[in-house]
Design a protein around this motif. Sequence first.
Motif, PDB file in Angstrom:
ATOM      1  N   ALA A  65      35.763  38.747  34.362  1.00 16.19           N
ATOM      2  CA  ALA A  65      35.303  37.387  34.689  1.00 16.19           C
ATOM      3  C   ALA A  65      35.548  36.681  33.229  1.00 16.19           C
ATOM      4  O   ALA A  65      35.753  35.567  33.145  1.00 16.19           O
ATOM      5  CB  ALA A  65      33.803  37.395  35.347  1.00 16.19           C
TER       6      ALA A  65
ATOM      7  N   ARG B 197      39.124  36.071  32.735  1.00 21.36           N
ATOM      8  CA  ARG B 197      39.540  34.936  33.859  1.00 21.36           C
ATOM      9  C   ARG B 197      39.125  33.488  33.413  1.00 21.36           C
ATOM     10  O   ARG B 197      39.763  32.638  33.546  1.00 21.36           O
ATOM     11  CB  ARG B 197      39.277  35.510  35.112  1.00 21.36           C
ATOM     12  N   ASP B 198      37.671  33.345  32.972  1.00 18.90           N
ATOM     13  CA  ASP B 198      37.009  32.167  32.782  1.00 18.90           C
ATOM     14  C   ASP B 198      36.889  31.403  31.446  1.00 18.90           C
ATOM     15  O   ASP B 198      36.679  30.374  31.356  1.00 18.90           O
ATOM     16  CB  ASP B 198      35.652  32.369  33.494  1.00 18.90           C
ATOM     17  N   THR B 199      37.665  32.374  30.415  1.00 14.02           N
ATOM     18  CA  THR B 199      37.373  31.830  28.997  1.00 14.02           C
ATOM     19  C   THR B 199      38.694  31.109  28.716  1.00 14.02           C
ATOM     20  O   THR B 199      39.869  31.902  28.842  1.00 14.02           O
ATOM     21  CB  THR B 199      36.955  32.999  28.011  1.00 14.02           C
TER      22      THR B 199
END
Length: 152
Positions: A24, A27-29
Amino acid sequence: MVLDKLANAQRYYTLHPLFEKAFAYLRDTDLAKVPTGVHEIEGRKLFAIVSEGAGVTEQEYKLEVHRKYIDIQYVIAGTDHMGWKDLAQCEMPNDPYNEARDAAFFPDKTESWFYVPAGSFTIFYPDDAHAAMVTGENVVRKVVLKIAVERK
């Protein structure tokens, strides 16, 4: 050892309780904007080391292993050239295990070379002797997620 694309990360969530959180983060940074250095995600159980630069040559590399951490090495930009060898087939380390840096280095030469392009990752477990950043003058931006090994 695993080599795959970030788009397939969910396949690996069950391999460790912190893998879903680790992926995550990837993927999210916005990893292109994260400064180089160490970034805690969940204390010393899960942290990121962001680096950018040229690597070493095939004549200079050393195989390394870790005991306390699993590596997820994700390439943000460029292409990393990596090597792998089963730890059980390695000779005695020429730079013995140092607990503070969680690493030992071996004089062995890798038997398997592969390229890891941007958007892809590797997972190296403690029995995976590996060499990364064998890129010569080619610049690579990457993040190494360190995930504490669970001891039962």
